[in-house]
Design an enzyme around this catalytic site. Structure first.
Site, short mmCIF file in Angstrom:
data_model
loop_
_atom_site.label_atom_id
_atom_site.label_comp_id
_atom_site.label_asym_id
_atom_site.label_seq_id
_atom_site.Cartn_x
_atom_site.Cartn_y
_atom_site.Cartn_z
N TYR A 172 10.05 -17.65 10.32
CA TYR A 172 8.87 -17.59 11.20
C TYR A 172 7.95 -16.44 10.89
O TYR A 172 6.74 -16.59 10.88
CB TYR A 172 9.31 -17.54 12.67
CG TYR A 172 9.89 -18.86 13.11
CD1 TYR A 172 9.05 -19.89 13.53
CD2 TYR A 172 11.25 -19.10 13.04
CE1 TYR A 172 9.56 -21.13 13.89
CE2 TYR A 172 11.78 -20.34 13.40
CZ TYR A 172 10.93 -21.35 13.82
OH TYR A 172 11.42 -22.57 14.16
N HIS A 188 23.66 -25.73 18.05
CA HIS A 188 22.37 -25.05 18.22
C HIS A 188 22.39 -24.38 19.60
O HIS A 188 21.62 -24.73 20.48
CB HIS A 188 21.24 -26.06 18.06
CG HIS A 188 19.90 -25.46 17.71
ND1 HIS A 188 19.18 -25.81 16.60
CD2 HIS A 188 19.15 -24.50 18.33
CE1 HIS A 188 18.04 -25.12 16.56
NE2 HIS A 188 18.00 -24.32 17.61
N ASN A 226 15.64 -20.56 8.21
CA ASN A 226 14.60 -20.72 9.22
C ASN A 226 13.68 -19.51 9.09
O ASN A 226 14.15 -18.37 9.21
CB ASN A 226 15.18 -20.73 10.63
CG ASN A 226 16.09 -21.93 10.89
OD1 ASN A 226 16.19 -22.83 10.06
ND2 ASN A 226 16.72 -21.95 12.05
N GLU A 242 13.62 -24.60 9.16
CA GLU A 242 12.65 -24.46 10.25
C GLU A 242 11.50 -23.59 9.78
O GLU A 242 11.72 -22.57 9.13
CB GLU A 242 13.23 -23.76 11.50
CG GLU A 242 14.16 -24.59 12.33
CD GLU A 242 14.68 -23.84 13.56
OE1 GLU A 242 14.02 -22.90 14.06
OE2 GLU A 242 15.78 -24.20 14.02
N ARG A 259 16.00 -33.52 11.31
CA ARG A 259 17.07 -32.59 11.69
C ARG A 259 17.14 -32.52 13.21
O ARG A 259 16.15 -32.19 13.87
CB ARG A 259 16.76 -31.19 11.10
CG ARG A 259 17.76 -30.16 11.55
CD ARG A 259 17.47 -28.74 11.05
NE ARG A 259 18.41 -27.86 11.73
CZ ARG A 259 18.12 -26.67 12.24
NH1 ARG A 259 16.90 -26.15 12.12
NH2 ARG A 259 19.03 -25.97 12.86
N GLU A 286 21.26 -20.50 13.21
CA GLU A 286 20.94 -19.09 13.47
C GLU A 286 22.01 -18.30 14.21
O GLU A 286 21.77 -17.81 15.32
CB GLU A 286 19.62 -19.01 14.26
CG GLU A 286 18.44 -19.60 13.52
CD GLU A 286 17.09 -19.27 14.18
OE1 GLU A 286 17.08 -18.69 15.28
OE2 GLU A 286 16.07 -19.60 13.58
C1 FCB Z 1 14.31 -20.62 16.29
C2 FCB Z 1 15.26 -21.59 16.96
C3 FCB Z 1 14.59 -22.83 17.46
C4 FCB Z 1 13.23 -22.56 18.07
C5 FCB Z 1 12.40 -21.71 17.15
C6 FCB Z 1 11.01 -21.41 17.68
O1 FCB Z 1 14.85 -19.34 16.34
O2 FCB Z 1 16.26 -21.99 16.07
O3 FCB Z 1 15.45 -23.46 18.37
O4 FCB Z 1 13.38 -21.99 19.32
O5 FCB Z 1 13.05 -20.51 16.89
#
Ligand code: FCB
Length: 444
Positions: free
Chosen positions: A288, A119, A286, A358, A75, A164
């Site tokens: 985290y 992006h 995505n 992500e 990607r 995002e």
């Molecule tokens: C996400 C973004 C990516 C990167 C990660 C850590 O929010 O999409 O570009 O910065 O965080």
């Protein structure tokens, strides 16, 4: 213990984005990030992405790293100002050629190219014409999508429109921590609507050009209230709307969360929502970290005779009891299972297959055992969601290599591959070797 088995056709990949890796800034049009990083203080280590990983000139080496890793897909994002330096109008042939070569190189390596069309690197000229506050930007974006599809569409099996839009609205336009650095608080809401509209128009433009398998990459995470008191749950619910439902609801259900549609600028909201909810082939997430949110802590509204700006109606709280990454983000793999099952429960049969577009973490060092633990934990959490019946079809690690991490500059390292920014030498980390073994075992 070894990782549980994933379905045979599960899609494994790694992710990057144009502004964060390409460099070669003088070989494309300017973007909002060039303008933003030029202002002292905006990027914590004072750097810019003018060179970054110099991927624009070293993409062959990078594709070889992707191939040797053994993933199915890569990607990346297409830089709008590299293709159309002023956002619309004449195509920059050398810029479009680059993506053509990159796609060829990936295909030759047996890796599926998965481009993201946006992006966060809006052409500066588009920003100067109003940027995402202007409805016109959505139309320009769809034209740009058509230009890219006409050139590389014959070899692209899977598309992503936007990355995002929530973070781009919040960090870029409400809080000003990212480009274009606007601090509009709730006046940033049109930015959300125009990005969603751009997404829907781009889906139509891509399909008209013959593209299939189209998705979007949204950031999502569970929102945990700081307590079960009314004020904290209301604050957490509010944050959950801003991060999750304001984007997922219109895309998947065809309407905004109650009370929000009225706040958005549109000559015909029902017509816009039809465009926005154009059926998707898959939906990217995505992930985290989860967020803990409580009511804002009381503070004065006036100070030394000055009126203080209004407080947001929620405040983030620290999530204790978990390890944290170098970025300070808590590592909570179980929150991924929670998120995925909550999505299935909320959207039911309106939910297309999911892909994790992500997931990853920032840790320094070549012997990155913490990254291995992070990825291992999140893959197990993802597998638990599969066992619970959630339809997840793929997983992309953020990121292939260390890169320009926005307002953090080069201080946060998310890569499976280490970059020495002085020499631009690439060195696979322990996590790269670990993932390669995981993928090799899967094929055995
Ligand atoms: C996400 C973004 C990516 C990167 C990660 C850590 O929010 O999409 O570009 O910065 O965080």
């Amino acid at each position: 213990p070894p990782l549980p088995r994933f379905p045979r056709d599960f899609l494994w990949g790694v992710s990057t984005s144009a502004h964060q890796i390409e460099g070669a800034a003088d070989e494309r049009g300017a973007s909002v990030w060039d303008a933003f990083t030029a202002v002292p203080g905006n990027v914590k280590d004072g750097t810019t992405a003018a060179v970054a990983c110099d991927h624009y000139h070293r993409y062959r080496e990078d594709v070889a790293l992707v191939r040797d890793l053994g993933v199915d897909a890569y990607r990346f994002s297409v830089s709008w100002p590299r293709v159309l330096p002023t956002g619309s109008g004449p195509v920059h042939a050398a810029g479009l050629d680059f993506y053509d070569r990159l796609v060829d190189e990936l295909c030759a390596a047996g890796v599926r190219p998965v481009p993201t069309l946006f992006h966060w690197d809006t052409p500066l000229a588009v920003q100067e014409a109003g940027g995402w506050l202007s409805r016109d930007t959505a139309e320009r974006f769809a034209e740009y999508a058509a230009v890219v599809a006409a050139r590389i569409g014959d070899r692209v099996p899977k598309w992503i429109t936007l990355n995002e839009p929530a973070e781009h609205t919040l960090l870029g336009h409400a809080l000003g921590e990212h480009a274009p650095g606007q601090r509009l608080l709730f006046d940033a809401l049109p930015v959300a609507h125009h990005q969603l509209l751009a997404h829907g128009l781009a889906v139509r433009a891509l399909r008209a050009a013959g593209a299939r398998d189209i998705g979007i990459a949204n950031s999502h995470g569970p929102t945990w209230p700081a307590s079960d008191g009314d004020e904290d749950t209301a604050a957490a619910d509010f944050y959950d709307v801003l991060l999750n439902r304001l984007f997922a609801d219109p895309l998947l259900l065809g309407h905004y969360p109650e009370g929000y549609g009225e706040l958005l600028p549109s000559p015909d909201l029902a017509a816009d929502l039809k465009v926005i909810s154009e059926p998707l082939d898959w939906y990217g997430i995505n992930f985290y970290q989860p967020t803990k949110v409580g009511a804002p802590l009381p503070r004065p509204t006036e100070f030394s005779g000055l009126t203080l700006p209004p407080e947001l109606p929620f405040a983030p709280r620290e999530i204790g009891g978990y390890p944290t990454t170098d970025f300070g983000w808590p590592v909570v793999p179980g929150a991924l299972t929670e998120l995925l099952t909550a999505f299935r429960d909320r959207y039911g049969d309106r939910l297309p297959p999911l892909v994790i577009t992500e997931n990853g973490c920032s840790y320094a060092g070549l012997d990155d055992q913490e990254r291995i633990a992070y990825l291992d934990g999140h893959l197990r959490a993802l597998h638990r969601a599969l066992e619970a019946g959630v339809d997840v079809r793929g997983y992309f690690v953020w990121s292939l290599m260390d890169n320009f991490e926005w307002a953090e500059g080069y201080r946060q390292r998310f890569g499976l591959v280490h970059i020495d920014y002085a020499t631009l030498e690439r060195t696979p980390k322990a996590s790269y070797h670990w993932l390669r073994e995981v993928l090799r075992a899967r094929r055995a």
